[in-house]
Design a protein around this motif. Structure first.
Motif, short mmCIF file in Angstrom:
data_model
loop_
_atom_site.label_atom_id
_atom_site.label_comp_id
_atom_site.label_asym_id
_atom_site.label_seq_id
_atom_site.Cartn_x
_atom_site.Cartn_y
_atom_site.Cartn_z
N ARG A 211 7.03 -14.79 3.59
CA ARG A 211 6.62 -16.02 4.27
C ARG A 211 6.08 -15.75 5.67
NH1 ARG A 211 5.94 -20.60 1.19
NH2 ARG A 211 7.50 -20.62 -0.48
N ILE A 212 6.58 -14.72 6.31
CA ILE A 212 6.22 -14.47 7.71
C ILE A 212 5.04 -13.52 7.81
CG2 ILE A 212 7.05 -13.54 9.90
CD1 ILE A 212 9.86 -14.41 9.07
N TRP A 213 5.04 -12.43 6.99
CA TRP A 213 4.00 -11.43 7.07
C TRP A 213 3.12 -11.48 5.83
CZ3 TRP A 213 9.11 -10.01 8.41
CH2 TRP A 213 9.31 -9.80 9.78
N ASP A 214 2.00 -10.80 5.90
CA ASP A 214 1.04 -10.79 4.80
C ASP A 214 1.08 -9.46 4.05
OD1 ASP A 214 0.10 -13.31 5.45
OD2 ASP A 214 -1.39 -12.52 6.86
N ALA A 215 0.96 -9.55 2.74
CA ALA A 215 0.72 -8.42 1.84
C ALA A 215 1.59 -7.21 2.16
CB ALA A 215 -0.77 -8.05 1.85
N LEU B 16 3.28 0.86 -12.38
CA LEU B 16 2.16 1.60 -12.96
C LEU B 16 0.80 0.99 -12.60
CD1 LEU B 16 3.53 2.51 -16.51
CD2 LEU B 16 3.27 4.00 -14.52
N PRO B 17 0.63 -0.34 -12.61
CA PRO B 17 -0.70 -0.90 -12.27
C PRO B 17 -1.00 -0.90 -10.77
CG PRO B 17 0.62 -2.43 -13.62
CD PRO B 17 1.54 -1.40 -13.08
N VAL B 18 -0.04 -0.50 -9.92
CA VAL B 18 -0.24 -0.60 -8.47
C VAL B 18 -1.45 0.21 -8.00
CG1 VAL B 18 0.76 -0.06 -6.22
CG2 VAL B 18 2.13 -1.22 -7.94
N PRO B 19 -1.64 1.49 -8.40
CA PRO B 19 -2.83 2.22 -7.92
C PRO B 19 -4.14 1.53 -8.27
CG PRO B 19 -1.23 3.73 -8.88
CD PRO B 19 -0.75 2.35 -9.20
N GLU B 20 -4.23 1.00 -9.50
CA GLU B 20 -5.46 0.30 -9.90
C GLU B 20 -5.67 -0.96 -9.06
OE1 GLU B 20 -7.43 -1.81 -13.88
OE2 GLU B 20 -5.50 -0.75 -13.99
N ARG B 21 -4.57 -1.69 -8.82
CA ARG B 21 -4.67 -2.91 -8.01
C ARG B 21 -5.03 -2.58 -6.56
NH1 ARG B 21 -5.12 -4.38 -12.28
NH2 ARG B 21 -3.92 -5.91 -13.47
N VAL B 22 -4.54 -1.45 -6.06
CA VAL B 22 -4.89 -1.04 -4.70
C VAL B 22 -6.38 -0.74 -4.62
CG1 VAL B 22 -4.59 0.78 -2.97
CG2 VAL B 22 -2.60 -0.21 -4.10
N ALA B 23 -6.93 -0.08 -5.65
CA ALA B 23 -8.37 0.20 -5.68
C ALA B 23 -9.17 -1.10 -5.72
CB ALA B 23 -8.70 1.08 -6.88
N ASP B 24 -8.71 -2.07 -6.52
CA ASP B 24 -9.37 -3.37 -6.56
C ASP B 24 -9.30 -4.07 -5.21
OD1 ASP B 24 -9.99 -2.98 -9.20
OD2 ASP B 24 -8.32 -4.18 -9.98
N GLU B 25 -8.15 -3.95 -4.56
CA GLU B 25 -7.98 -4.57 -3.26
C GLU B 25 -8.96 -3.99 -2.24
OE1 GLU B 25 -4.55 -4.87 0.23
OE2 GLU B 25 -4.00 -4.36 -1.82
N LYS B 26 -9.11 -2.66 -2.22
CA LYS B 26 -10.05 -2.03 -1.30
C LYS B 26 -11.48 -2.46 -1.59
CE LYS B 26 -7.27 2.09 -0.33
NZ LYS B 26 -7.20 3.57 -0.44
N PRO C 129 -7.52 -10.68 -5.44
CA PRO C 129 -7.14 -9.28 -5.73
C PRO C 129 -6.34 -8.62 -4.62
CG PRO C 129 -9.42 -9.68 -6.35
CD PRO C 129 -8.97 -10.90 -5.62
N ASP C 130 -6.47 -9.09 -3.38
CA ASP C 130 -5.73 -8.43 -2.29
C ASP C 130 -4.27 -8.85 -2.25
OD1 ASP C 130 -6.25 -11.03 -1.57
OD2 ASP C 130 -6.62 -10.58 0.54
#
Length: 272
Positions: free
Chosen positions: A220-224, A40-50, A152-153
């Protein structure tokens, strides 16, 4: 009486199988609910990330009228203390600025205990802290900068990873519920059925540990978000076949409920 007791054996087993199916289904629903809660918090966190990734230094023309909130602010202060300390199970290099300093620079900053700043910063040195909204982003001193964890990202991808981690065992629980219900229906009608697959520690490696290991190594190998996407790909290519192989490993041959003659013989033996 003995015949009646034996005739009750298979219905009793069928009832236990139905209870097992209900238990697996409830477990799947609980895991699915936990996964949904973490998503549920993913859309809000995506907006913060952007917003965080697009933030400009405060005072620049690109920052516009968001000075002090949506821009990268640099706060200068004097280190009141700079020492190694314990944070949970980890050892960090903790730096505390002398008051008064604007928030959030007034909070203790946990740096890498083996980083360059752990050698450079001493009490009384001037330290620059970069902040965004209410988040400490980076610490710099004498031209050396270190990015702080928990930015935040990182949060959106972490929550997406938790969602995936919950969905996987939920799917397995629903598969187990379907298998238990199928066995119960076949047992009630006297048809053949495949025995319940023993779920020992060895099979946990293919069913549970393989997906979790895939997510760990991808992180460990890739980011985000690349790690999230690669985790799904690795699960599809490795973990899913490993799970299927584990569930089919060492299956017994299909068996059928004992015939009425066998039940009577067993009842007669038990009566004697």
């Amino acid at each position: 009486m003995a015949v009646q007791t034996v005739e009750q054996v298979w219905p009793a087993r069928t009832g236990k199988t139905w209870l097992r199916a209900v238990a697996w289904a409830l477990l799947g629903l609980v895991l699915l609910a936990l996964s949904a809660a973490s998503s549920l918090p993913v859309p809000e966190r995506v907006a913060d990330e952007k917003a965080f990734l697009g933030a400009q230094p405060c005072g620049s023309r690109a920052a516009g009228g968001a000075a002090g909130w949506d821009c990268m602010r640099t706060i200068r202060g004097t280190a009141a203390s700079a020492e190694r300390a314990r944070s949970g199970k980890a050892t960090v290099f903790r730096v505390q600025l002398q008051a008064p300093v604007p928030a959030p620079a007034g909070r203790p900053m946990h740096l890498d205990a083996h980083g360059e700043l752990s050698v450079l910063i001493k009490p009384g040195d001037e330290v620059e802290v970069t902040t965004w909204r209410n988040v400490q982003v980076a610490v710099s001193h004498d031209g050396v900068s270190e990015t702080l964890p928990g930015l935040p990202d990182e949060k959106a991808a972490m929550l997406a990873g938790l969602t995936l981690a919950g969905v996987w065992p939920a799917i397995l629980a629903f598969i187990a519920a379907f298998g238990s219900a199928r066995r119960a229906r076949r047992s009630a009608t006297g048809r053949s059925f495949t025995p319940r697959v023993p779920f020992g520690a060895a099979k946990c490696v293919g069913v549970v540990a393989a997906p979790l290991a895939a997510g760990f190594f991808a992180g460990r190998i890739w980011d985000a978000w690349t790690a999230v996407a690669m985790t799904v790909a690795i699960w599809a290519l490795i973990a899913l076949p490993a799970t299927i192989a584990a569930l089919r490993w060492d299956r017994d041959r299909p068996r059928t409920p004992p015939s009425a003659t066998a039940q009577l013989e067993a009842a007669h033996s038990g009566a004697n």
